[in-house]
Design a protein around this motif. Sequence first.
Motif, mmCIF file in Angstrom:
data_model
loop_
_atom_site.group_PDB
_atom_site.id
_atom_site.type_symbol
_atom_site.label_atom_id
_atom_site.label_comp_id
_atom_site.label_asym_id
_atom_site.label_seq_id
_atom_site.Cartn_x
_atom_site.Cartn_y
_atom_site.Cartn_z
ATOM 1 N N THR A 268 0.862 -1.177 0.000
ATOM 2 C CA THR A 268 0.000 0.000 0.000
ATOM 3 C C THR A 268 0.898 1.227 0.000
ATOM 4 N N LEU A 269 0.321 2.361 -0.333
ATOM 5 C CA LEU A 269 1.101 3.598 -0.342
ATOM 6 C C LEU A 269 1.735 3.848 1.013
ATOM 7 N N LYS A 270 0.957 3.682 2.088
ATOM 8 C CA LYS A 270 1.486 3.989 3.418
ATOM 9 C C LYS A 270 2.520 2.968 3.878
ATOM 10 N N GLU A 271 2.369 1.707 3.475
ATOM 11 C CA GLU A 271 3.399 0.704 3.781
ATOM 12 C C GLU A 271 4.717 1.080 3.106
ATOM 13 N N TYR A 272 4.631 1.546 1.883
ATOM 14 C CA TYR A 272 5.830 1.969 1.163
ATOM 15 C C TYR A 272 6.474 3.176 1.830
ATOM 16 N N LEU A 273 5.659 4.130 2.256
ATOM 17 C CA LEU A 273 6.210 5.319 2.907
ATOM 18 C C LEU A 273 6.924 4.959 4.204
#
Length: 317
Positions: A268-273
């Motif tokens: 997910t975007l937040k996992e990547y961040l």
Amino acid sequence: MRFSEYFKLTQYNQRSFDFVDVLLNTDVLLFVDPLRMQIEKKDIKNGLLFQECNNVLDDFFSTILDLYTNNKKIEAKKKFDNSHEINYTHIGYSTGKSSGNGNTPEILGRVFDNIIDQRLIEDNVINTLFDLNIFIDDFGKDHFSDLVVSIILKQLSDFTIQQAQEYKLILEEEREIGQYWDINEHNWKVLRSKVLLDQSGKPIILLPKKITVKDYFYKPEKYISDKVLVWRQNYHKDHETDLSKLFKNGIPSKKSIRNLEVKEEGLTLKEYLIKMTKKNPNLIKEFHTGIINPLLGTKSNVLTDKELTDYINMYRK
């Protein structure tokens, strides 16, 4: 029906008010932005209010984190029992009559469990309350705004009373309207206050227009675009990766990096961040520092009085 119409303040308009002239029969998709409280704390009229709100929010965040880091998870989770959506503001995602789902103890419990389990504090990923909106899945701007409003309910109630007195509106007898975070006791307390009532006999909480926005400037998409992907572009160029060789100047596009490092990795975007910020904690520090100047200038997320009026008019029944 707008607040000003119901209370017969039609000789005024949004430009005249320090508060958002909300519709009393529905919710408008607006959110309270705590970052604007930091920026507006030098405001001549309401600066002290915004500073007090900042202090209360900081105390809530530090109190919860202290309990978690000292293995007092059960005590911390008990403090989530009193955080809930305040339906008296008439903002948020609800449609039709204000009802809202808000934050539940279970949602907030998962949020802080996530922070601790992933070592987001120790690894310098999460440093402020604002970072919850950047890094925590299933905790977007709606939940974040609801949490902020519930924490600073007393300050917003005081603001509402001050506005009522300024416009000579009749305040009803003191009653219990919810719970707020008390900075001295580091805990929730019942709020009893004089109130303005709407056409249904329910309390109204007015919101300062300088801290009420359509969207946060401090959000995941801006962080990944302005900081994370720029860093990754330089990384691929400097290390002459296979991806960099697909581009003439050696600098991969942001889209290509997202496809390779986010989509193809199944993140997910937040996992990547989180993953990238753990590798380079300076990214979020630089984002913290760099976000203020645009908000002070022409890229501010504050709505003009005309924009706010036109936007709210879109929700009229």
